[in-house]
Scaffold this active site. Structure first.
Site, short mmCIF file in Angstrom:
data_model
loop_
_atom_site.label_atom_id
_atom_site.label_comp_id
_atom_site.label_asym_id
_atom_site.label_seq_id
_atom_site.Cartn_x
_atom_site.Cartn_y
_atom_site.Cartn_z
N GLU A 97 0.83 -1.21 0.00
CA GLU A 97 0.00 0.00 0.00
C GLU A 97 0.87 1.27 0.00
O GLU A 97 0.57 2.24 -0.70
CB GLU A 97 -0.93 0.02 1.22
CG GLU A 97 -1.98 -1.09 1.24
CD GLU A 97 -2.88 -1.07 0.01
OE1 GLU A 97 -3.21 0.02 -0.47
OE2 GLU A 97 -3.22 -2.16 -0.49
N ASP A 142 3.99 -4.10 -5.74
CA ASP A 142 4.55 -5.39 -5.31
C ASP A 142 6.07 -5.33 -5.26
O ASP A 142 6.70 -5.81 -4.31
CB ASP A 142 4.13 -6.52 -6.27
CG ASP A 142 2.71 -7.00 -6.01
OD1 ASP A 142 2.09 -6.54 -5.02
OD2 ASP A 142 2.22 -7.85 -6.79
ZN LIG Z 1 -2.45 -2.56 -4.79
#
Ligand SMILES: [Zn+2]
Length: 420
Positions: A278, A365
């Protein structure tokens, strides 16, 4: 039927057929893999859970097809039965064509349309989600949610609508630039105040209690130079067993929110990796970029309405009388028709947005992997979330390419592998 009415009819048909075709394609693909867990997921998910994820996917896709058909029939009958010009005539005869009356007309149609979709929302929550053990919403909560939504629409949506229409009166030919500016300013204000004023109406937020998890997550925020004042846990379990995490607000209102369901499902390093993902969205400025797209969308939308409001053929195609000029009552039918039809065009552009959004997910990621030092915690977290949410493990590539805002589990794992 005029040429444009025929085009509008074909646009509605084309979208519905594309949706049904993609849904069927995906369902066949999923059914073809029903009998055993696909190779890539063996050891990660047991047979029974896999079968449930297949059943869940198929049930959702059948339900989605019914909704698609219903929406198409509803839209076609609204546009081609003459009910809209009739209602508009009755409304203006009774209440006049003042800004408030016209805002009332658009608002009433919006409320009526959301009433029509209520049975579907009820079925999705209390039948479909319930059958697979996800629903935890009490009927009372569900009804209250709808009432609160209506109240917010009356208190925020209606005044905004009236203000936009007033702007037409004030500014004349270039009204759409001003109207778009007003709407964008309102959206920004909403982003700012939503975490403080609106979200607490629906959920309870409690600071993450002292302990190792809290220390770990604040250490991550410091390490990544992510200014946050609080990390809060939201009672998502009040409505559903699905889980999520997000951050919200700007500046000093910013907070990180974890669903209680997520906290319960994941181990501490996994939660840390989800939070790192996030934070990655924030660090890579994804929020700002998406905001930029949405601002552009508002301008394009209003420019389209302003243009359509000058086209006689557009009004005639759907049975409205056309009057030249910028009186509010002349623009309102174009606004209404645009609102009903815009989705038949934007549908075809949504895959582009999704390609973009999936690129953001890969970047977030990669940020999480770099921050955590290795990819394992995030991979474990993604696997658990896929399993707990009964996500479709084998979507048809065309289907996921068209609809998915996130890459599939397999795609994300591949991209996360060292050297990828
Ligand atoms: Zn995401």
């Amino acid at each position: 039927m005029s040429l444009f009415a025929a085009i509008a009819f074909l646009l509605i048909l084309a979208r519905s057929i594309a949706e049904l075709w993609l849904s069927q394609l995906n369902a066949r693909h999923v059914r073809a893999h029903t009998n055993e867990v696909p190779l890539a997921f063996r050891g990660m998910i047991d047979n029974a859970t896999y079968r449930r994820s297949v059943d869940y996917t198929l049930a959702k896709s059948r339900f989605g097809e019914v909704v698609t058909l219903f929406d198409a029939v509803l839209l076609i009958s609204l546009l081609f039965s003459g009910v809209l010009p009739w209602a508009f005539g009755k409304f203006t005869a009774a209440f006049g064509t003042s800004v408030l009356a016209m805002a009332g007309f658009l608002f009433a149609i919006g409320v009526a349309l959301s009433m029509v979709s209520l049975p579907f929302a009820w079925y999705a929550q209390f039948k479909l989600e319930d059958r697979f053990g996800f629903n935890t919403t009490a009927l009372k909560t569900w009804v209250l949610d709808r009432l609160k939504g209506l109240l917010l629409a009356v208190l925020l949506g209606f005044p905004l609508l009236a203000l936009v229409l007033k702007v037409i009166e004030w500014t004349g030919p270039n009204w759409w630039i001003w109207a778009a500016t007003v709407v964008i300013a309102f959206q920004l204000l909403l982003l700012l105040i939503a975490p403080v004023v609106i979200m607490p109406l629906f959920n309870r937020f409690t600071p993450l209690p002292d302990g190792s998890l809290r220390e770990r997550l604040f250490a991550l925020a410091r390490r990544t130079d992510f200014p946050t004042r609080s990390i809060e846990v939201m009672d998502g379990s009040k409505r559903s067993r699905h889980s999520n995490a997000f951050f919200t607000g700007f500046g000093r209102f910013r907070k990180i929110v974890l669903f209680d369901t997520l906290v319960a499902q994941l181990a501490e390093p996994e939660l840390e990796s989800v939070l790192a993902h996030e934070i990655g969205h924030y660090k890579k400025r994804h929020v700002m970029k998406l905001l930029g797209v949405s601002i552009a969308g508002v301008f394009i939308g209003f420019a389209a309405v302003a243009w359509l409001a000058r086209q006689q053929w557009f009004y005639r195609a759907f049975g409205f009388e056309y009057h030249a000029g910028f009186a509010v009552a002349n623009v309102v039918p174009a606004m209404l028709l645009f609102g009903l039809l815009a989705g038949t065009i934007s549908f075809w552009f949504s895959p582009l947005l999704h390609i973009w959004s999936r690129r953001f997910e890969y970047e977030a990621d990669a940020f999480a992997r770099a921050t955590m030092g290795n990819e394992q915690p995030l991979i474990q977290a993604l696997r658990k979330l896929t399993e707990k949410n009964l996500s479709n493990l084998t979507p048809h590539p065309l289907y996921s390419g068209f609809y998915y805002s996130h890459p599939t589990l397999l795609e994300r794992e591949r991209a996360l592998q060292p050297g990828a």
